[in-house]
Scaffold this motif. Structure first.
Motif, PDB file in Angstrom:
ATOM      1  N   VAL A  75       0.717  -1.198   0.033  1.00  0.00           N
ATOM      2  CA  VAL A  75      -0.255  -0.021  -0.007  1.00  0.00           C
ATOM      3  C   VAL A  75       0.855   1.320   0.216  1.00  0.00           C
ATOM      4  O   VAL A  75       0.523   2.398  -0.497  1.00  0.00           O
ATOM      5  N   GLU A  76       1.857   1.084   0.747  1.00  0.00           N
ATOM      6  CA  GLU A  76       2.865   2.441   0.619  1.00  0.00           C
ATOM      7  C   GLU A  76       3.373   2.787  -0.985  1.00  0.00           C
ATOM      8  O   GLU A  76       3.354   3.944  -1.152  1.00  0.00           O
ATOM      9  N   SER A  77       3.697   1.784  -1.415  1.00  0.00           N
ATOM     10  CA  SER A  77       4.202   1.969  -2.921  1.00  0.00           C
ATOM     11  C   SER A  77       2.969   2.533  -3.710  1.00  0.00           C
ATOM     12  O   SER A  77       3.301   3.503  -4.606  1.00  0.00           O
ATOM     13  N   LEU A  78       1.946   1.934  -3.602  1.00  0.00           N
ATOM     14  CA  LEU A  78       0.836   2.094  -4.351  1.00  0.00           C
ATOM     15  C   LEU A  78       0.353   3.868  -3.924  1.00  0.00           C
ATOM     16  O   LEU A  78      -0.176   4.680  -4.843  1.00  0.00           O
ATOM     17  N   ALA A  79       0.449   4.230  -2.791  1.00  0.00           N
ATOM     18  CA  ALA A  79       0.352   5.531  -2.295  1.00  0.00           C
ATOM     19  C   ALA A  79       1.273   6.390  -2.960  1.00  0.00           C
ATOM     20  O   ALA A  79       0.942   7.328  -3.576  1.00  0.00           O
ATOM     21  N   LYS A  80       2.384   6.171  -3.086  1.00  0.00           N
ATOM     22  CA  LYS A  80       3.523   7.008  -3.680  1.00  0.00           C
ATOM     23  C   LYS A  80       3.223   7.175  -5.168  1.00  0.00           C
ATOM     24  O   LYS A  80       3.212   8.242  -5.794  1.00  0.00           O
ATOM     25  N   GLU A  81       2.749   5.860  -5.811  1.00  0.00           N
ATOM     26  CA  GLU A  81       2.580   6.054  -7.199  1.00  0.00           C
ATOM     27  C   GLU A  81       1.579   6.937  -7.614  1.00  0.00           C
ATOM     28  O   GLU A  81       1.289   7.437  -8.742  1.00  0.00           O
ATOM     29  N   ALA A  82       0.662   6.881  -6.635  1.00  0.00           N
ATOM     30  CA  ALA A  82      -0.711   7.724  -7.132  1.00  0.00           C
ATOM     31  C   ALA A  82      -0.433   9.216  -6.650  1.00  0.00           C
ATOM     32  O   ALA A  82      -1.276  10.009  -6.673  1.00  0.00           O
ATOM     33  N   GLY A  83       0.769   9.837  -6.158  1.00  0.00           N
ATOM     34  CA  GLY A  83       1.226  10.858  -5.870  1.00  0.00           C
ATOM     35  C   GLY A  83       1.004  11.367  -4.399  1.00  0.00           C
ATOM     36  O   GLY A  83       0.901  12.499  -4.345  1.00  0.00           O
ATOM     37  N   ALA A  84       0.431  10.241  -3.480  1.00  0.00           N
ATOM     38  CA  ALA A  84       0.121  10.725  -2.257  1.00  0.00           C
ATOM     39  C   ALA A  84       1.441  10.350  -1.377  1.00  0.00           C
ATOM     40  O   ALA A  84       2.206   9.421  -1.834  1.00  0.00           O
ATOM     41  N   PRO A  85       1.407  11.023  -0.322  1.00  0.00           N
ATOM     42  CA  PRO A  85       2.597  10.666   0.600  1.00  0.00           C
ATOM     43  C   PRO A  85       2.349   9.226   1.166  1.00  0.00           C
ATOM     44  O   PRO A  85       1.152   8.733   1.230  1.00  0.00           O
ATOM     45  N   ALA A  86       3.181   8.606   1.825  1.00  0.00           N
ATOM     46  CA  ALA A  86       3.319   7.335   2.475  1.00  0.00           C
ATOM     47  C   ALA A  86       2.423   7.357   3.573  1.00  0.00           C
ATOM     48  O   ALA A  86       1.628   6.288   3.668  1.00  0.00           O
ATOM     49  N   GLN A  87       2.136   8.453   4.298  1.00  0.00           N
ATOM     50  CA  GLN A  87       0.789   8.319   5.181  1.00  0.00           C
ATOM     51  C   GLN A  87      -0.316   8.146   4.701  1.00  0.00           C
ATOM     52  O   GLN A  87      -1.170   7.692   5.516  1.00  0.00           O
ATOM     53  N   ALA A  88      -0.585   8.330   3.525  1.00  0.00           N
ATOM     54  CA  ALA A  88      -2.148   8.015   2.640  1.00  0.00           C
ATOM     55  C   ALA A  88      -2.261   6.380   2.438  1.00  0.00           C
ATOM     56  O   ALA A  88      -3.038   5.984   2.019  1.00  0.00           O
ATOM     57  N   ALA A  89      -0.917   5.433   2.741  1.00  0.00           N
ATOM     58  CA  ALA A  89      -1.236   4.037   2.723  1.00  0.00           C
ATOM     59  C   ALA A  89      -2.435   3.562   3.323  1.00  0.00           C
ATOM     60  O   ALA A  89      -3.022   2.637   2.791  1.00  0.00           O
ATOM     61  N   ASN A  90      -3.083   4.072   4.352  1.00  0.00           N
ATOM     62  CA  ASN A  90      -4.212   3.717   5.090  1.00  0.00           C
ATOM     63  C   ASN A  90      -5.305   3.826   4.009  1.00  0.00           C
ATOM     64  O   ASN A  90      -6.269   3.223   3.949  1.00  0.00           O
ATOM     65  N   MET A  91      -5.431   5.101   3.326  1.00  0.00           N
ATOM     66  CA  MET A  91      -6.397   5.194   2.283  1.00  0.00           C
ATOM     67  C   MET A  91      -6.409   4.368   1.280  1.00  0.00           C
ATOM     68  O   MET A  91      -7.345   3.906   0.589  1.00  0.00           O
ATOM     69  N   VAL A  92      -5.245   3.644   0.773  1.00  0.00           N
ATOM     70  CA  VAL A  92      -5.172   2.918  -0.376  1.00  0.00           C
ATOM     71  C   VAL A  92      -5.749   1.313   0.205  1.00  0.00           C
ATOM     72  O   VAL A  92      -6.452   0.666  -0.621  1.00  0.00           O
ATOM     73  N   LEU A  93      -5.466   1.166   1.483  1.00  0.00           N
ATOM     74  CA  LEU A  93      -5.987   0.011   1.915  1.00  0.00           C
ATOM     75  C   LEU A  93      -7.550   0.036   1.877  1.00  0.00           C
ATOM     76  O   LEU A  93      -8.317  -0.953   1.663  1.00  0.00           O
ATOM     77  N   LEU A  94      -7.957   1.134   2.237  1.00  0.00           N
ATOM     78  CA  LEU A  94      -9.522   1.507   2.359  1.00  0.00           C
ATOM     79  C   LEU A  94     -10.164   1.234   1.002  1.00  0.00           C
ATOM     80  O   LEU A  94     -10.969   0.531   0.892  1.00  0.00           O
ATOM     81  N   GLY A  95      -9.227   1.620  -0.148  1.00  0.00           N
ATOM     82  CA  GLY A  95      -9.919   1.594  -1.365  1.00  0.00           C
ATOM     83  C   GLY A  95      -9.856   0.088  -1.741  1.00  0.00           C
ATOM     84  O   GLY A  95     -10.889  -0.504  -2.393  1.00  0.00           O
ATOM     85  N   ALA A  96      -9.094  -0.629  -1.398  1.00  0.00           N
ATOM     86  CA  ALA A  96      -8.957  -1.930  -1.694  1.00  0.00           C
ATOM     87  C   ALA A  96     -10.111  -2.723  -0.995  1.00  0.00           C
ATOM     88  O   ALA A  96     -10.652  -3.821  -1.470  1.00  0.00           O
TER      89      ALA A  96
END
Lengths: 193, 536
Positions: free
Chosen positions: A127-148
């Motif tokens: 999720v951290e890599s996906l956050a960065k790829e999406a142009g979001a900071p690593a702290q937004a990893a939790n939001m990636v997880l929420l999306g999944a």
């Protein structure tokens, strides 16, 4: 409609922000909600969890029974496995693949991942890599997880995005956009039901 | 208005909306958020009368100040974790004897399963001990609604009220519907009869008689309370009594076809008449489900015929210790467990630890090295984040009992001949309950080193103001510690040699000395830096 969700992670990883967004979307849908949180000593780098229950009918218990959870959302793979007793046999695990190693006896990562993969219904993402790829900071990893986790939550994708926007609105448009991008990245890389 | 509130926040909002004038509290999990919510409310308040909401030094000062506010006719709130009840017990018990003028509610947040505590004591015992009414909400909405009901009752019956919650109520969120009207605070009518507040034996006897007489009134209130409800079932041979949030676990598992007679209890004294009714309706077995200790289970047999079987935590129907769960209540009702996955043995424990960069870490690193230079050191710890020094990698402390005990236990050990006898205590714990112990040390010149690990905050509960910040040296000198034996160090790795040297010197000094290791909590530091940055 009734979903019992266990949110898991290590103190400070941001599981409560996930709960806040789901809660916002659920309340906007007119659903009932109960959410038991962990405060206090266990926050200091220890394992933390939150029991989140949403339902179209009134909810009695603040805690989820063993074998009662539809879904485990975890920001850490070992923490996801900590609560499998609570998961329905056909329940879902949606977890970050990145270990948080702050103990000397952390299990072998490959074996750990195999354990997660042994569950028929699982989504495991970096999720951290996906956050960065999406142009979001690593702290937004939790939001990636929420999306999944959106397909398993029983709340419409667009309604969830609206929830994200409302929760982050006071932090400004840029923060909203990055968090929405993070949620979308998780949604795109997850599994559709 | 609809709000998503923690149980603690519902209590706070309920108190505010009931016309609260002051909240008095010392932080303690799971009660802290009540006072924090009122502080946040105050920081945003634009209209209406102010609410006093500054943290108290300990639960006793909190309870006494609240009684003073009640004396002046205003509504006051006292909040604490369960063990705080021990600290304020003198004031609490005697407030039941004085009675109140303005409404007075004491909130005790119990912590069964000891998530963040050293015992599971059930505050309902304190309510019974003081012979005052107790409220125990089963939902966040009840917690909110009860506050106004309890204030009105407190003023009508001139008694303090105990509001008892447990971790899962305090720290669980649900939708709460609140009143929209602007809260009105009481005026200041002084007590009609000042003698009520002067507990000379002659007056106190009179008060106590009145309190004893009031018991039937309190109980009648409980029998008639809308928070207590009895319903006869189609299968009345079995009755279930569930108190507070235990009711939720019952409802989670209860099936209509069971047909049991049900008694929900959220207000005490225990409504005897209702359980007697359950028996006269045919109950031969009564299952008691209560969060905490088996308070009701122990009481009930005295009220009902001996042929009725009472089952609960004492009978083994429910676990004797720990908090309830939907699972154990399910089992107590004779239901099969839900199908589930086996727990995974690959998972290992992840105990809480001191934060990376925390000053307590450097303090313990130095202390451990110096302690190793002596054949048999004894280090008495105290309550706070630094209690984690007991765990890996430090294994630094040999005791931790209750707030302030590090100082007095180290004194007792020194009195017994132990050397070096060292106390480790945080700044907030020191002002909470350590100062009087330090005076004991000074008065016998006990050969102890009191190491105050000062992080300028009450850290473990989330960084609340600490009563002694900026005053610790003055306090120690004022209590009588010799000025040259009040030493201050900065716990950072680069100062390791200096800290060790100071500790050695004070251990070798034959008398009472204080070493203050002072560096801001890194959590509050981060917060302060962020706030500064936002201000530009």
């Amino acid at each position: 409609m009734k979903k019992d969700i266990i949110l898991a992670g290590v103190g400070g990883q941001g599981i409560l922000s996930i709960a806040t967004v789901i809660g916002e979307a659920a309340l906007n849908e007119g659903l009932y909600l109960k959410q038991a949180e962990v405060h206090g000593m266990s926050q200091r780098g220890g394992d933390v969890q939150s029991n989140l229950r949403i339902s179209s009918d009134p909810i009695a218990s603040d805690l989820i029974a063993k074998g009662g959870a539809d879904l485990i959302i975890s920001l850490e793979p070992m923490e996801a496995l900590r609560y499998v007793e609570y998961l329905k046999p056909d329940g879902w695990i949606v977890t970050s693949s990145a270990p948080f190693i702050n103990i000397p006896n952390y299990p072998d990562l490959d074996e750990l991942k195999r354990h997660v993969e042994s569950f028929k219904n699982h989504v495991m993402l970096d999720v951290e890599s996906l956050a960065k790829e999406a142009g979001a900071p690593a702290q937004a990893a939790n939001m990636v997880l929420l999306g999944a986790a959106i397909p398993m939550l029983g709340i419409d994708h667009d309604k969830m995005i609206e929830g994200v926007k409302r929760v982050f609105a006071r932090k400004g448009d840029e923060v909203v956009a990055k968090n929405v991008a993070a949620v979308e990245a998780g949604y795109a890389n997850g599994i559709k039901l | 208005m609809k709000h998503l509130l923690l149980g603690d926040e519902a209590i706070a909002q309920g108190a505010i909306d009931a016309g609260l004038s002051g909240v008095y509290a010392y932080p303690g999990t799971p009660s802290t958020e009540i006072t924090e919510f009122i502080q946040l409310h105050e920081s945003r308040r634009k209209t209406g009368a102010p609410i006093f909401c500054k943290w108290a030094t300990n639960e006793k000062t909190a309870m006494e100040a609240a009684l003073g506010m009640s004396y002046m006719g205003k509504r006051a709130l006292v909040c604490m974790k369960h063990v705080g009840m021990n600290v304020c017990a003198d004031a609490f018990m005697n407030a039941a004897i004085t009675g109140v003028n303005g409404g007075l509610i004491v909130v005790a947040a119990d912590d069964p399963s000891m998530h963040s505590s050293q015992n599971e004591q059930d505050s309902r015992f304190y309510g019974r001990f003081a012979m005052i009414p107790i409220f125990e909400p089963s939902s966040q909405q009840e917690a909110y609604d009860m506050m106004e009901v309890a204030y009105l009752m407190s003023e009508r019956l001139h008694t303090p009220i105990l509001m008892r919650v447990t971790t899962r109520m305090a720290h669980s969120r649900a939708v709460v519907i609140t009143k929209d009207s602007e809260p009105q605070q009481n005026a200041m009518p002084v007590p009609e009869n000042v003698k009520h507040f002067i507990l000379l034996p002659a007056f106190a006897k009179q008060n106590y008689n009145e309190l004893v007489e009031a018991q039937t009134v309190f109980e009648q209130e409980a029998v008639e309370s809308t928070y207590n409800a009895y319903s006869k079932g189609k299968n009345p041979k079995i009755g279930v009594v569930a108190t507070g949030i235990a009711w939720n676990y019952l409802m989670e598992n209860y099936k209509e076809e069971m047909g049991y007679s049900l008694l929900k209890v959220s207000q005490y004294p225990f409504p005897k008449a209702l359980v007697k009714q359950m028996v006269s309706d045919g109950a031969e077995t009564i299952i008691v489900i209560e969060e905490g200790q088996p308070v009701i289970e122990e009481l009930i047999p005295a009220y009902i015929p001996s042929y009725v079987k009472v089952l609960g935590r004492l009978s083994g129907t429910l676990p004797r210790v720990g908090e309830l769960s939907p699972d154990c209540v399910r089992q107590a009702l004779g239901l099969e467990p839900l199908p589930k996955n086996e727990s995974d043995s690959i998972v290992v424990a992840r105990p809480p630890a001191l934060c990376q960069g925390c000053g307590h870490r450097d303090m313990y690193a130095a202390l451990n090295e110096v302690a190793r230079e002596y054949p048999s050191p004894r280090i008495f710890g105290d309550i706070g984040c630094y209690t984690l020094g007991a765990l890996s990698p430090f294994h630094a402390i040999h005791a931790c009992v209750e707030m302030g005990a590090s100082i007095t236990m180290s004194k007792g050990a020194a009195d017994a001949g132990q050397h070096p006898s060292i106390a480790v205590i945080g700044d907030s714990t020191f002002t909470h309950s350590g100062i009087t112990g330090l005076l004991d040390c000074v008065n016998s010149n006990a050969n102890v080193v009191i190491l105050i690990s000062d992080n300028l905050t009450t850290g473990m509960t989330g960084g609340q103001d600490s009563a002694g910040t900026g005053k610790l040296e003055q306090i120690c000198c004022g209590v009588g510690v010799e000025k040259e034996h009040v030493r201050v160090v900065v716990p950072l790795p680069k100062n390791m040699e200096e800290i060790k040297q100071v500790l050695r010197e004070e251990i070798d000094y034959n008398g009472t000395s204080v070493v203050i290791a002072r560096r801001e909590c890194i959590q509050t530091l981060k917060r302060h830096l962020k706030a500064k940055k936002q201000q530009g």
